[in-house]
Scaffold this motif. Structure first.
Motif, PDB file in Angstrom:
ATOM      1  N   THR A 170      -8.921  -0.175  -1.910  1.00  0.00           N
ATOM      2  CA  THR A 170      -8.007  -1.303  -2.341  1.00  0.00           C
ATOM      3  C   THR A 170      -8.863  -2.505  -3.017  1.00  0.00           C
ATOM      4  O   THR A 170      -9.751  -2.886  -2.302  1.00  0.00           O
TER       5      THR A 170
ATOM      6  N   ARG B 289     -15.289  -4.974  -3.866  1.00  0.00           N
ATOM      7  CA  ARG B 289     -13.937  -4.871  -3.954  1.00  0.00           C
ATOM      8  C   ARG B 289     -13.092  -6.081  -3.930  1.00  0.00           C
ATOM      9  O   ARG B 289     -11.971  -6.030  -3.760  1.00  0.00           O
TER      10      ARG B 289
ATOM     11  N   LEU C 163       0.883  -1.106   0.222  1.00  0.00           N
ATOM     12  CA  LEU C 163      -0.098  -0.104   0.085  1.00  0.00           C
ATOM     13  C   LEU C 163       0.815   1.190   0.109  1.00  0.00           C
ATOM     14  O   LEU C 163       0.485   2.038  -0.742  1.00  0.00           O
TER      15      LEU C 163
ATOM     16  N   THR D 240     -10.169   1.088   2.868  1.00  0.00           N
ATOM     17  CA  THR D 240      -9.058   1.623   1.884  1.00  0.00           C
ATOM     18  C   THR D 240     -10.374   1.685   0.790  1.00  0.00           C
ATOM     19  O   THR D 240     -11.196   0.956   0.910  1.00  0.00           O
TER      20      THR D 240
ATOM     21  N   LEU E  98      -7.627  -3.626   4.932  1.00  0.00           N
ATOM     22  CA  LEU E  98      -8.086  -3.050   3.771  1.00  0.00           C
ATOM     23  C   LEU E  98      -9.556  -2.288   3.696  1.00  0.00           C
ATOM     24  O   LEU E  98      -9.911  -1.680   2.959  1.00  0.00           O
TER      25      LEU E  98
ATOM     26  N   THR F 245      -2.652  -0.436  -5.791  1.00  0.00           N
ATOM     27  CA  THR F 245      -4.146  -0.207  -5.733  1.00  0.00           C
ATOM     28  C   THR F 245      -4.922  -1.492  -5.575  1.00  0.00           C
ATOM     29  O   THR F 245      -6.262  -1.500  -5.559  1.00  0.00           O
ATOM     30  N   GLY F 246      -4.315  -2.695  -5.647  1.00  0.00           N
ATOM     31  CA  GLY F 246      -4.851  -3.821  -5.443  1.00  0.00           C
ATOM     32  C   GLY F 246      -3.883  -4.850  -4.880  1.00  0.00           C
ATOM     33  O   GLY F 246      -2.589  -4.567  -4.835  1.00  0.00           O
ATOM     34  N   ILE F 247      -4.359  -5.840  -4.200  1.00  0.00           N
ATOM     35  CA  ILE F 247      -3.423  -6.953  -3.364  1.00  0.00           C
ATOM     36  C   ILE F 247      -3.933  -8.191  -4.093  1.00  0.00           C
ATOM     37  O   ILE F 247      -5.365  -8.295  -4.172  1.00  0.00           O
TER      38      ILE F 247
END
Length: 246
Positions: free
Chosen positions: A106, A138, A28, A104, A101, A33-35
């Motif tokens: 994300t 998300r 992060l 966020t 998360l 912007t993604g995991i």
């Protein structure tokens, strides 16, 4: 302006031990912007984050995740294999990552690691937890086990799914439609601009893996991918910044 999701592969695994809270927090900070992460079930049914079916490589115990209770697994050192300073890192639970998360924006790609061991009911358990955290919009559920993805869509039509595959899938966007899948998570060498365009015309996103070279990243951005999975989210973040994307 083209928006490309910057998925950190098992977190920022290029500079931290994979699939640890350190890797996710660092991702992060580096502009992810993604995991992207992997889940399995312990012997007593807890959802934990780890890639290998065995604990040997990253946690030093020659035992399968499925044969280990959460109480034991949660005490293992999951960081020292990478570098001594990460000795305090543990194997996280999915709940811990969702908590991290929650506040966020994300995107979270949860890969169900049920190709070798089937982990009965893992789909329902993951979906219920995602719903409990109110993060269905998300989350993307992916797997190499496409029967599992079909079941995910039956259980939770509102959660996106991504088909993982390595090579040679014939008309992948047509295949994705048969599973009502929302994305194709292809090995990078199985992706062409033509396939990306064909999928995009049908509303299906491409999120290839694992892209660590900036020149490869550039080509895939030009080809129109919706996102990509990388061990180095900082490299992709910098490239997107230079291109005026985000």
């Amino acid at each position: 302006m083209q928006t490309v999701i910057n998925f950190a592969h098992r977190g920022a695994s290029g500079c931290c031990p994979e699939n640890t809270l350190a890797a996710f927090k660092t991702a992060l900070k580096l502009g992810a912007t993604g995991i992207e992460t992997d889940v399995q079930l312990t012997k007593d049914g807890r959802i934990v984050i780890i890639h290998d079916e065995s604990l040997a490589r990253t946690a030093g115990l020659n035992q399968f995740v499925k044969d280990t209770d959460y109480a034991e697994l949660s005490t293992l050192d999951a960081g020292s294999w990478y570098a001594p300073e990460f000795h305090a890192e543990r194997i996280p639970s999915l709940e811990q990552l969702l908590e991290l998360l929650r506040d966020t924006d994300t995107i979270l790609n949860i890969e169900l690691k049920n190709g070798i061991f089937q982990y009965p009911d893992i789909e329902r358990k993951v979906i219920e937890m995602v719903r409990d955290f109110r993060m269905t919009d998300r989350v993307i559920l992916s797997s190499f086990n496409h029967y599992s993805l079909a079941l995910c869509k039956q259980l939770a039509p509102e959660i996106r799914t991504g088909i993982l595959y390595m090579e040679g899938l014939y008309h992948p966007s047509d295949y994705a439609a048969t599973l009502q899948a929302d994305a194709l998570h292809a090995f990078k060498l199985a992706v062409t601009p033509e396939l990306i365009a064909e999928a995009a015309a049908k509303g299906i996103a491409y999120h290839p893996f694992t892209i660590n070279d900036s020149a490869e990243m550039e080509k895939l951005i030009l080809a129109g991918v919706a996102g990509m999975i990388t061990d180095y989210p900082d490299v992709l973040a910098e490239l997107l910044k230079r291109r005026g994307a985000r």
